[in-house]
Scaffold this motif. Sequence first.
Motif, PDB file in Angstrom:
ATOM      1  N   SER A 180       0.814  -1.219   0.000  1.00  0.00           N
ATOM      2  CA  SER A 180       0.000   0.000   0.000  1.00  0.00           C
ATOM      3  C   SER A 180       0.847   1.269   0.000  1.00  0.00           C
ATOM      4  CB  SER A 180      -0.939   0.008   1.206  1.00  0.00           C
ATOM      5  OG  SER A 180      -0.188   0.126   2.410  1.00  0.00           O
ATOM      6  N   LEU A 181       2.163   1.131  -0.140  1.00  0.00           N
ATOM      7  CA  LEU A 181       3.052   2.298  -0.140  1.00  0.00           C
ATOM      8  C   LEU A 181       2.695   3.320  -1.219  1.00  0.00           C
ATOM      9  CD1 LEU A 181       5.611   3.647   1.031  1.00  0.00           C
ATOM     10  CD2 LEU A 181       6.903   2.364  -0.668  1.00  0.00           C
ATOM     11  N   PRO A 182       2.505   2.918  -2.490  1.00  0.00           N
ATOM     12  CA  PRO A 182       2.150   3.941  -3.494  1.00  0.00           C
ATOM     13  C   PRO A 182       0.830   4.640  -3.184  1.00  0.00           C
ATOM     14  CG  PRO A 182       2.797   1.891  -4.576  1.00  0.00           C
ATOM     15  CD  PRO A 182       2.708   1.603  -3.111  1.00  0.00           C
ATOM     16  N   GLU A 183      -0.138   3.891  -2.671  1.00  0.00           N
ATOM     17  CA  GLU A 183      -1.435   4.499  -2.359  1.00  0.00           C
ATOM     18  C   GLU A 183      -1.309   5.502  -1.215  1.00  0.00           C
ATOM     19  OE1 GLU A 183      -5.922   2.979  -1.282  1.00  0.00           O
ATOM     20  OE2 GLU A 183      -4.416   1.545  -1.959  1.00  0.00           O
ATOM     21  N   LYS A 222      -1.824  12.292  -0.712  1.00  0.00           N
ATOM     22  CA  LYS A 222      -1.695  13.740  -0.595  1.00  0.00           C
ATOM     23  C   LYS A 222      -1.930  14.459  -1.923  1.00  0.00           C
ATOM     24  CE  LYS A 222       2.033  12.644   2.296  1.00  0.00           C
ATOM     25  NZ  LYS A 222       3.104  12.019   1.650  1.00  0.00           N
ATOM     26  N   SER A 223      -1.991  13.716  -3.022  1.00  0.00           N
ATOM     27  CA  SER A 223      -2.103  14.336  -4.340  1.00  0.00           C
ATOM     28  C   SER A 223      -3.566  14.507  -4.743  1.00  0.00           C
ATOM     29  CB  SER A 223      -1.352  13.502  -5.372  1.00  0.00           C
ATOM     30  OG  SER A 223      -1.980  12.249  -5.511  1.00  0.00           O
ATOM     31  N   GLN A 224      -3.777  14.757  -6.018  1.00  0.00           N
ATOM     32  CA  GLN A 224      -5.124  14.980  -6.537  1.00  0.00           C
ATOM     33  C   GLN A 224      -5.955  13.707  -6.451  1.00  0.00           C
ATOM     34  OE1 GLN A 224      -4.672  16.359 -10.529  1.00  0.00           O
ATOM     35  NE2 GLN A 224      -3.069  17.797  -9.978  1.00  0.00           N
ATOM     36  N   LYS A 225      -7.255  13.879  -6.439  1.00  0.00           N
ATOM     37  CA  LYS A 225      -8.165  12.749  -6.291  1.00  0.00           C
ATOM     38  C   LYS A 225      -8.047  11.752  -7.443  1.00  0.00           C
ATOM     39  CE  LYS A 225     -13.090  11.852  -5.391  1.00  0.00           C
ATOM     40  NZ  LYS A 225     -13.196  10.592  -5.990  1.00  0.00           N
ATOM     41  N   LEU A 226      -7.958  12.240  -8.663  1.00  0.00           N
ATOM     42  CA  LEU A 226      -7.870  11.348  -9.824  1.00  0.00           C
ATOM     43  C   LEU A 226      -6.575  10.538  -9.790  1.00  0.00           C
ATOM     44  CD1 LEU A 226      -9.072  10.398 -12.505  1.00  0.00           C
ATOM     45  CD2 LEU A 226      -7.807  12.250 -13.602  1.00  0.00           C
ATOM     46  N   GLN A 227      -5.473  11.200  -9.473  1.00  0.00           N
ATOM     47  CA  GLN A 227      -4.191  10.505  -9.395  1.00  0.00           C
ATOM     48  C   GLN A 227      -4.229   9.458  -8.288  1.00  0.00           C
ATOM     49  OE1 GLN A 227      -0.895  13.109  -8.706  1.00  0.00           O
ATOM     50  NE2 GLN A 227       0.626  11.502  -8.913  1.00  0.00           N
ATOM     51  N   PHE A 228      -4.828   9.772  -7.161  1.00  0.00           N
ATOM     52  CA  PHE A 228      -4.946   8.832  -6.049  1.00  0.00           C
ATOM     53  C   PHE A 228      -5.757   7.610  -6.458  1.00  0.00           C
ATOM     54  CE2 PHE A 228      -7.564   7.460  -2.392  1.00  0.00           C
ATOM     55  CZ  PHE A 228      -6.559   6.909  -1.619  1.00  0.00           C
ATOM     56  N   GLU A 229      -6.842   7.833  -7.182  1.00  0.00           N
ATOM     57  CA  GLU A 229      -7.683   6.717  -7.598  1.00  0.00           C
ATOM     58  C   GLU A 229      -6.971   5.827  -8.614  1.00  0.00           C
ATOM     59  OE1 GLU A 229     -11.352   8.395  -8.906  1.00  0.00           O
ATOM     60  OE2 GLU A 229     -12.037   8.800  -6.867  1.00  0.00           O
ATOM     61  N   LEU A 273       3.825   6.728 -10.530  1.00  0.00           N
ATOM     62  CA  LEU A 273       2.768   7.734 -10.659  1.00  0.00           C
ATOM     63  C   LEU A 273       2.562   8.481  -9.341  1.00  0.00           C
ATOM     64  CD1 LEU A 273       0.654   8.962 -12.522  1.00  0.00           C
ATOM     65  CD2 LEU A 273      -0.924   7.202 -11.770  1.00  0.00           C
ATOM     66  N   ALA A 274       2.740   7.785  -8.229  1.00  0.00           N
ATOM     67  CA  ALA A 274       2.594   8.447  -6.928  1.00  0.00           C
ATOM     68  C   ALA A 274       3.748   9.409  -6.666  1.00  0.00           C
ATOM     69  CB  ALA A 274       2.517   7.405  -5.818  1.00  0.00           C
ATOM     70  N   LEU A 275       4.914   9.125  -7.214  1.00  0.00           N
ATOM     71  CA  LEU A 275       6.076   9.991  -6.994  1.00  0.00           C
ATOM     72  C   LEU A 275       6.037  11.254  -7.848  1.00  0.00           C
ATOM     73  CD1 LEU A 275       8.913   7.329  -6.789  1.00  0.00           C
ATOM     74  CD2 LEU A 275       8.069   8.781  -4.954  1.00  0.00           C
ATOM     75  N   ILE A 276       5.308  11.214  -8.966  1.00  0.00           N
ATOM     76  CA  ILE A 276       5.267  12.351  -9.886  1.00  0.00           C
ATOM     77  C   ILE A 276       4.086  13.252  -9.533  1.00  0.00           C
ATOM     78  CG2 ILE A 276       4.924  13.003 -12.301  1.00  0.00           C
ATOM     79  CD1 ILE A 276       6.168  10.295 -13.046  1.00  0.00           C
ATOM     80  N   ASP A 277       4.352  14.546  -9.450  1.00  0.00           N
ATOM     81  CA  ASP A 277       3.276  15.512  -9.235  1.00  0.00           C
ATOM     82  C   ASP A 277       2.727  15.918 -10.597  1.00  0.00           C
ATOM     83  OD1 ASP A 277       3.344  15.558  -6.499  1.00  0.00           O
ATOM     84  OD2 ASP A 277       4.837  17.173  -6.424  1.00  0.00           O
ATOM     85  N   LEU A 278       1.497  15.546 -10.852  1.00  0.00           N
ATOM     86  CA  LEU A 278       0.865  15.910 -12.119  1.00  0.00           C
ATOM     87  C   LEU A 278       0.354  17.343 -12.044  1.00  0.00           C
ATOM     88  CD1 LEU A 278      -1.166  12.667 -12.886  1.00  0.00           C
ATOM     89  CD2 LEU A 278       1.019  13.383 -13.831  1.00  0.00           C
ATOM     90  N   PRO A 279       0.461  18.104 -13.127  1.00  0.00           N
ATOM     91  CA  PRO A 279      -0.054  19.468 -13.110  1.00  0.00           C
ATOM     92  C   PRO A 279      -1.580  19.477 -13.014  1.00  0.00           C
ATOM     93  CG  PRO A 279       0.756  18.902 -15.291  1.00  0.00           C
ATOM     94  CD  PRO A 279       1.090  17.752 -14.390  1.00  0.00           C
ATOM     95  N   ASP A 280      -2.091  20.547 -12.447  1.00  0.00           N
ATOM     96  CA  ASP A 280      -3.539  20.675 -12.259  1.00  0.00           C
ATOM     97  C   ASP A 280      -4.152  21.264 -13.523  1.00  0.00           C
ATOM     98  OD1 ASP A 280      -6.069  20.840 -11.228  1.00  0.00           O
ATOM     99  OD2 ASP A 280      -5.698  22.711 -10.150  1.00  0.00           O
ATOM    100  N   PHE A 281      -4.743  20.398 -14.340  1.00  0.00           N
ATOM    101  CA  PHE A 281      -5.423  20.855 -15.550  1.00  0.00           C
ATOM    102  C   PHE A 281      -6.900  21.129 -15.284  1.00  0.00           C
ATOM    103  CE2 PHE A 281      -1.978  18.266 -17.485  1.00  0.00           C
ATOM    104  CZ  PHE A 281      -1.343  19.306 -18.134  1.00  0.00           C
ATOM    105  N   GLY A 282      -7.436  20.603 -14.211  1.00  0.00           N
ATOM    106  CA  GLY A 282      -8.862  20.707 -13.934  1.00  0.00           C
ATOM    107  C   GLY A 282      -9.326  22.115 -13.631  1.00  0.00           C
TER     108      GLY A 282
END
Length: 147
Positions: free
Chosen positions: A50-53, A58-65, A89-98
Amino acid sequence: MSESIHPSAPHHLPFFIPGADGSDTLTVIMGIFLVATVLWVGTLYWKLHSLPERMAHKSQKLQFEVVAVLGLISLFTHMHIFWVAGLLLALIDLPDFGTPMRSIADSVERIADATPGAPAAEPEVEPTPGGHSGAKTPAREGVHNHV
C-alpha cells in the motif's frame, strides 16, 4: 510392570525431546513462532503493497484513484509492473489541468447564456457608508469610460 527408568537412560532429557506424556515443547514453540512470523510478514507485505497508495493520498483525487486501481490490479494479477507503475505515478506531481479547464468552461457557459444584442448585466454593488452607491455611471453614447 515396574515404572523404573533403565539404568543406561539419562535422568534428565533435553526440552526438544517429547516427553512420555506426549507433550512436545519444541513443536508448540515453533508453532507459535511460525504463526507470529506469518502475521508479521503479512503485515509487512500489506504495508509495502500500500506504499504507493499512501504516497498518492496527498495528491489529486484522480491521481490517487489511478494509483489505488494499479495497486489492486497488481495484487490480484501478481504482476509487479502495475505496482511499479503506481509507485512511479505516486512519486510524480501531475499538473492541475482541472482548475483552468473548469474556469474556461464556466466562462464559456456565461457567454453562451448571454443573449445576443442585449446589454450585459452589471453586477450589483452595495452602497457605501457615505451614501454613494459605488456603481459606475453609465457611459454616454460615443464617450468611453476608461478605468
